[in-house]
Design a protein around this motif. Structure first.
Motif, short mmCIF file in Angstrom:
data_model
loop_
_atom_site.label_atom_id
_atom_site.label_comp_id
_atom_site.label_asym_id
_atom_site.label_seq_id
_atom_site.Cartn_x
_atom_site.Cartn_y
_atom_site.Cartn_z
N GLN A 181 -12.17 8.18 -33.16
CA GLN A 181 -12.36 8.02 -34.60
C GLN A 181 -13.67 8.71 -34.98
O GLN A 181 -14.74 8.31 -34.54
CB GLN A 181 -12.41 6.53 -34.97
CG GLN A 181 -11.14 5.77 -34.63
CD GLN A 181 -9.92 6.34 -35.33
OE1 GLN A 181 -9.92 6.57 -36.54
NE2 GLN A 181 -8.87 6.59 -34.55
N GLN B 287 -9.15 7.11 -43.11
CA GLN B 287 -9.15 5.65 -43.16
C GLN B 287 -10.57 5.14 -42.96
O GLN B 287 -11.42 5.82 -42.40
CB GLN B 287 -8.24 5.10 -42.06
CG GLN B 287 -8.59 5.60 -40.67
CD GLN B 287 -7.56 5.21 -39.64
OE1 GLN B 287 -6.71 4.39 -39.89
NE2 GLN B 287 -7.65 5.81 -38.46
N ALA C 29 -15.78 7.28 -44.04
CA ALA C 29 -14.36 7.51 -43.82
C ALA C 29 -14.17 8.19 -42.47
O ALA C 29 -15.00 8.99 -42.03
CB ALA C 29 -13.79 8.37 -44.93
N ALA D 97 -4.97 12.00 -42.05
CA ALA D 97 -5.04 10.70 -42.72
C ALA D 97 -6.45 10.14 -42.60
O ALA D 97 -6.99 10.00 -41.51
CB ALA D 97 -4.03 9.73 -42.11
#
Length: 404
Positions: free
Chosen positions: A265, A302, A315, A300
């Motif tokens: 991430q 998130q 983000a 995407a």
């Protein structure tokens, strides 16, 4: 070698003073070469504890002697900075597989099973539903000769890969003569074969029939939606959601890819500088490392877990990394790892140990040339005890004084 003679500084002498702290974060301005061999030498002690970690492009310069002050030769090499982020080793994100037609589920695979092209993924009404590779599901019956489309291409490519002779296919741009109309008053428009499309020819229909015979289903020569499950490649069954006896037109299971990958991430801002093919290092729980490459940067966006639910946190996007040596993780199913992304590289630069830097009272740094005086240097990248330098007369092989 002996240390230079130490004398108290005077108004006309250049004083070298010790500096203790973190590595300089930016390149110092270049200063004139100081005079005076009478100096007080001090070692720059670096106790950096920063987010950025370095990747050495080669071994550090060799030193002679065993303790105290010694000399080393400057070397020419690449230097890289890298950003280290936590990641997860596993099989990647799972996706749900739904049944494509009405009927009753009569068989499902066990979690952990691997399914490849042509093998049954599940059974409906006791008929196998094999796996085909492709980027879209079959959405219409493929029955009529002359049918053109990307779904026809999926059937043609998979049967060809499974060893069935499909015959010649019209080239893109070919304009097909319409098949006979179902009635004298009806007509069918001409069709041009597009790139990525195929045509249901007599050869392809014959291949479908041979495949259906081998599969143990009626040899109709037609392929209906739900006759096959189309996924992007071989899959590993992650979990099963249905049971034999359930309706087939519902979620049946979740699958992942078969090869292990690492997912990270990453802040959207940092991910902007990362792209497919970028080389990374993955550090495993046993402290060993394996090389890898960025396979994909997710689109995407998130919020990161634990961030402000109001949206105040950074983000994130998911970066997927494939490993160069799958054997290195063959005995690991899931694990937390660290991934080093190269952030900056300076190629073919002059490199010295950080211990060779001397802080000057008037600002900047110098190095002590073995058997000579001080040379003012401009510093660049700092990586794991090494520093990029440049200065008058300094070249690869020049020996400078450093500490152990």
């Amino acid at each position: 070698m002996p240390l230079p003679r130490t004398v108290p500084p005077s108004d006309t002498e250049t004083q070298v003073i010790p500096v203790v702290g973190a590595e300089p974060a930016q390149r110092r301005r270049r200063l004139p070469r100081p005079v005076a061999p009478a100096v007080v030498l001090a070692v720059l002690a670096v106790t950096a504890g920063v987010v950025w970690s370095g990747r050495d492009a080669g071994p550090p310069p060799a030193v002679d002697g065993s303790a105290g002050v010694r000399s080393v030769a400057l070397v020419q090499q690449d230097m890289s900075m890298s950003q280290s982020l936590p990641g997860t080793l596993g099989y990647g994100a799972a996706r749900v597989v739904k049944g494509g037609r009405d009927g009753t589920v009569t068989w499902l695979p066990a979690p952990g099973a691997a399914v490849r092209r042509g093998k049954q993924l599940y059974r409906v009404d006791d008929r196998p539903v094999p796996l085909f590779y492709g980027g879209m599901p079959l959405y219409r019956p493929l029955r009529d000769l002359g049918t053109v489309g990307r779904d026809v291409r999926i059937v043609a490519d998979n049967l060809d890969a499974l060893g069935y002779e499909i015959g010649d296919q019209p080239r893109p741009g070919t304009r097909l003569v319409p098949s006979p109309a179902p009635s004298p008053s009806a007509s069918r428009p001409a069709v041009t074969v597009g790139r990525g499309e195929a045509v249901l020819t007599t050869g392809l229909r014959a291949a479908v029939k041979r495949w259906q015979v081998d599969l143990g289903v009626p040899a109709t020569g037609a392929v209906e939606p739900g006759d096959v499950a189309v996924l992007v490649g071989a899959v590993r069954v992650d979990s099963v959601a249905a049971q034999p006896g359930d309706g087939a037109n519902s979620p049946l299971m979740s699958v992942t890819q078969t090869a292990k990958v690492v997912t990270v991430q990453m802040d959207v801002g940092d991910a902007a500088s990362v792209g497919p093919g970028d080389v990374v290092d993955v550090r495993l729980p046993d402290e060993s490392a394996v090389g890898g490459k960025v396979a994909a940067v997710g689109q995407a966006v998130q919020a990161a877990a634990g961030d402000d639910p109001t949206g105040g946190g950074p983000a994130k996007v998911t970066v997927t990394v494939t490993l160069d040596r799958s054997a290195a993780v063959s005995k690991i199913s899931f694990a937390d790892v660290q991934v080093d992304f190269v952030a900056e590289t300076h190629e073919d630069v002059l490199v010295a140990p950080v211990g060779a830097l001397l802080a000057l009272a008037e600002g900047g740094y110098a190095v002590q040339v073995e058997g000579g005086g001080l040379v003012a240097v401009e510093t660049g990248m700092f990586v794991k005890g090494l520093v990029e330098i440049s200065g008058d007369g300094l070249v690869a092989g020049t020996r400078v004084v450093t500490t152990s």
